[in-house]
Motif scaffolding. Sequence first.
Motif, mmCIF file in Angstrom:
data_model
loop_
_atom_site.group_PDB
_atom_site.id
_atom_site.type_symbol
_atom_site.label_atom_id
_atom_site.label_comp_id
_atom_site.label_asym_id
_atom_site.label_seq_id
_atom_site.Cartn_x
_atom_site.Cartn_y
_atom_site.Cartn_z
ATOM 1 N N LYS A 23 0.835 -1.202 0.000
ATOM 2 C CA LYS A 23 0.000 0.000 0.000
ATOM 3 C C LYS A 23 0.870 1.252 0.000
ATOM 4 O O LYS A 23 0.596 2.208 -0.729
ATOM 5 C CB LYS A 23 -0.924 -0.016 1.222
ATOM 6 C CG LYS A 23 -1.785 1.192 1.385
ATOM 7 C CD LYS A 23 -2.811 1.303 0.297
ATOM 8 C CE LYS A 23 -3.697 2.506 0.576
ATOM 9 N NZ LYS A 23 -4.449 2.905 -0.589
ATOM 10 N N GLN A 24 1.919 1.251 0.805
ATOM 11 C CA GLN A 24 2.815 2.401 0.838
ATOM 12 C C GLN A 24 3.533 2.565 -0.490
ATOM 13 O O GLN A 24 3.752 3.682 -0.946
ATOM 14 C CB GLN A 24 3.847 2.242 1.955
ATOM 15 C CG GLN A 24 3.278 2.436 3.332
ATOM 16 C CD GLN A 24 4.332 2.228 4.412
ATOM 17 O OE1 GLN A 24 5.426 1.740 4.148
ATOM 18 N NE2 GLN A 24 3.988 2.595 5.629
ATOM 19 N N ARG A 25 3.906 1.475 -1.101
ATOM 20 C CA ARG A 25 4.617 1.539 -2.371
ATOM 21 C C ARG A 25 3.723 2.101 -3.474
ATOM 22 O O ARG A 25 4.186 2.815 -4.361
ATOM 23 C CB ARG A 25 5.106 0.143 -2.758
ATOM 24 C CG ARG A 25 6.016 0.117 -3.948
ATOM 25 C CD ARG A 25 6.509 -1.281 -4.237
ATOM 26 N NE ARG A 25 7.159 -1.839 -3.062
ATOM 27 C CZ ARG A 25 7.208 -3.119 -2.794
ATOM 28 N NH1 ARG A 25 6.626 -3.986 -3.597
ATOM 29 N NH2 ARG A 25 7.818 -3.563 -1.732
ATOM 30 N N SER A 26 2.431 1.802 -3.427
ATOM 31 C CA SER A 26 1.534 2.243 -4.499
ATOM 32 C C SER A 26 1.084 3.689 -4.328
ATOM 33 O O SER A 26 0.605 4.292 -5.280
ATOM 34 C CB SER A 26 0.313 1.327 -4.574
ATOM 35 O OG SER A 26 -0.475 1.469 -3.416
ATOM 36 N N THR A 27 1.221 4.256 -3.143
ATOM 37 C CA THR A 27 0.758 5.629 -2.931
ATOM 38 C C THR A 27 1.886 6.650 -2.983
ATOM 39 O O THR A 27 1.652 7.816 -2.700
ATOM 40 C CB THR A 27 0.035 5.748 -1.570
ATOM 41 O OG1 THR A 27 0.939 5.381 -0.529
ATOM 42 C CG2 THR A 27 -1.211 4.882 -1.526
ATOM 43 N N THR A 28 3.075 6.258 -3.367
ATOM 44 C CA THR A 28 4.169 7.220 -3.443
ATOM 45 C C THR A 28 4.077 8.010 -4.735
ATOM 46 O O THR A 28 3.546 7.551 -5.746
ATOM 47 C CB THR A 28 5.536 6.515 -3.379
ATOM 48 O OG1 THR A 28 5.623 5.597 -4.463
ATOM 49 C CG2 THR A 28 5.731 5.802 -2.066
ATOM 50 N N THR A 29 4.572 9.218 -4.689
ATOM 51 C CA THR A 29 4.611 10.061 -5.876
ATOM 52 C C THR A 29 6.069 10.361 -6.198
ATOM 53 O O THR A 29 6.919 10.427 -5.317
ATOM 54 C CB THR A 29 3.854 11.379 -5.649
ATOM 55 O OG1 THR A 29 4.424 12.051 -4.534
ATOM 56 C CG2 THR A 29 2.382 11.125 -5.390
ATOM 57 N N HIS A 30 6.323 10.578 -7.472
ATOM 58 C CA HIS A 30 7.674 10.873 -7.923
ATOM 59 C C HIS A 30 7.669 12.254 -8.555
ATOM 60 O O HIS A 30 6.818 12.579 -9.375
ATOM 61 C CB HIS A 30 8.148 9.827 -8.930
ATOM 62 C CG HIS A 30 8.163 8.447 -8.376
ATOM 63 N ND1 HIS A 30 9.147 7.993 -7.546
ATOM 64 C CD2 HIS A 30 7.294 7.413 -8.514
ATOM 65 C CE1 HIS A 30 8.900 6.760 -7.201
ATOM 66 N NE2 HIS A 30 7.768 6.378 -7.767
ATOM 67 N N VAL A 31 8.631 13.042 -8.178
ATOM 68 C CA VAL A 31 8.754 14.392 -8.694
ATOM 69 C C VAL A 31 10.032 14.474 -9.514
ATOM 70 O O VAL A 31 11.102 14.068 -9.068
ATOM 71 C CB VAL A 31 8.791 15.426 -7.539
ATOM 72 C CG1 VAL A 31 8.981 16.825 -8.084
ATOM 73 C CG2 VAL A 31 7.529 15.324 -6.709
#
Length: 70
Positions: free
Chosen positions: A56-64
């Motif tokens: 769940k944590q891996r899927s909710t990360t965002t990349h800038v």
Amino acid sequence: MGIGLGILLLVIGLILLFAIKEFPDAVQEVVDPGTVGWILVVAGVLALVLGLVMNKQRSTTTHVEERRDL
């Protein structure tokens, strides 16, 4: 890996608890198979929960992406 390992531990623990009725006396003198089964069930549930939380944590990360033009 966490989800698969959790399922494997859970299945082995449940087999030790409910499917196998008689163990050899040599095994029961060293360790109680029911206790080992409960330990494996708890470890399996914990591994499943931790695996799901990590996914769940891996899927909710965002990349800038930062771009600098010169």
